[in-house]
Design a protein around this motif. Structure first.
Motif, short mmCIF file in Angstrom:
data_model
loop_
_atom_site.label_atom_id
_atom_site.label_comp_id
_atom_site.label_asym_id
_atom_site.label_seq_id
_atom_site.Cartn_x
_atom_site.Cartn_y
_atom_site.Cartn_z
N LEU A 75 0.83 -1.20 0.00
CA LEU A 75 0.00 0.00 0.00
C LEU A 75 0.87 1.26 0.00
O LEU A 75 0.56 2.21 -0.71
CB LEU A 75 -0.95 0.01 1.20
CG LEU A 75 -1.88 1.22 1.27
CD1 LEU A 75 -2.76 1.31 0.03
CD2 LEU A 75 -2.72 1.15 2.52
N LEU A 79 -8.40 8.56 -3.06
CA LEU A 79 -8.77 7.15 -2.92
C LEU A 79 -7.70 6.30 -2.22
O LEU A 79 -8.04 5.52 -1.33
CB LEU A 79 -9.14 6.57 -4.28
CG LEU A 79 -10.42 7.15 -4.90
CD1 LEU A 79 -10.66 6.58 -6.29
CD2 LEU A 79 -11.61 6.94 -4.01
N PRO A 80 -6.43 6.44 -2.55
CA PRO A 80 -5.44 5.67 -1.79
C PRO A 80 -5.36 6.07 -0.32
O PRO A 80 -5.10 5.23 0.55
CB PRO A 80 -4.11 5.98 -2.50
CG PRO A 80 -4.51 6.38 -3.87
CD PRO A 80 -5.83 7.08 -3.72
N GLY A 140 -7.95 4.21 1.49
CA GLY A 140 -7.48 2.83 1.67
C GLY A 140 -6.46 2.73 2.79
O GLY A 140 -6.50 1.79 3.59
N ALA A 183 -8.26 3.00 6.12
CA ALA A 183 -8.95 1.74 6.44
C ALA A 183 -7.95 0.68 6.90
O ALA A 183 -8.23 -0.08 7.84
CB ALA A 183 -9.73 1.26 5.23
N LEU A 184 -6.79 0.61 6.27
CA LEU A 184 -5.77 -0.35 6.68
C LEU A 184 -5.29 -0.08 8.10
O LEU A 184 -5.16 -1.00 8.90
CB LEU A 184 -4.60 -0.34 5.70
CG LEU A 184 -3.46 -1.30 6.05
CD1 LEU A 184 -3.92 -2.74 5.90
CD2 LEU A 184 -2.26 -1.03 5.16
#
Length: 147
Positions: free
Chosen positions: A14, A46-47, A50, A53-54
């Protein structure tokens, strides 16, 4: 241990993705075109969602693992003697039969993190992951509240 290795690997991937997409986003934004700027903004936002969330999942895993170890040290983990499928998952019918006991404990002591953690484990054994995570999140919040 395999789970931790997977988390580290996914986190590294990621971060690599964020760096590459961040670079591409800057290139798109430098075009000065409205479409390029919009694409660049999307490549940045968007990343980051992510990544957020991670981080939440990693923190949830760390907190829940800590509580499970603490409950095990106190001798409070439920006995894991359910019959299991070849995959290792318990048969749902057997888990459902034991579930009312854990639900009653949580209803009787709503401020006790231990009963909520046991309820979360019972939900998980019954195959209800959404409610399991909710009960474990409640246990984490209750355990952290007095601090």
């Amino acid at each position: 241990m395999k789970g931790r290795i997977a988390v580290v690997l996914m986190s590294l991937l990621l971060v690599l993705y964020l760096v590459l997409m961040g670079w591409r986003a800057v290139l798109f934004m430098q075009t000065g075109e409205p479409v390029g700027i919009a694409i660049g903004a999307a490549l940045l936002v968007l990343p980051l969602i992510g990544f957020w969330a991670l981080i939440r999942e990693i923190m949830f895993g760390m907190h829940s693992e800590r509580l499970i170890h603490l409950l095990a040290e106190q001798g409070g983990l439920p006995l894991d003697d359910l019959p299991r499928r070849p995959s290792g998952r318990p048969y749902r019918e057997a888990a459902d039969a034991e579930f009312p006991q854990f639900k009653a404990e949580a209803d009787a002591e709503p401020d006790n993190w231990r009963v909520w953690l046991r309820l979360g484990l019972a939900y998980d054994a019954s195959g209800d992951r959404r409610r399991a995570r909710g009960a474990i999140r409640t246990a984490i919040a209750l355990e952290r509240a007095p601090r």
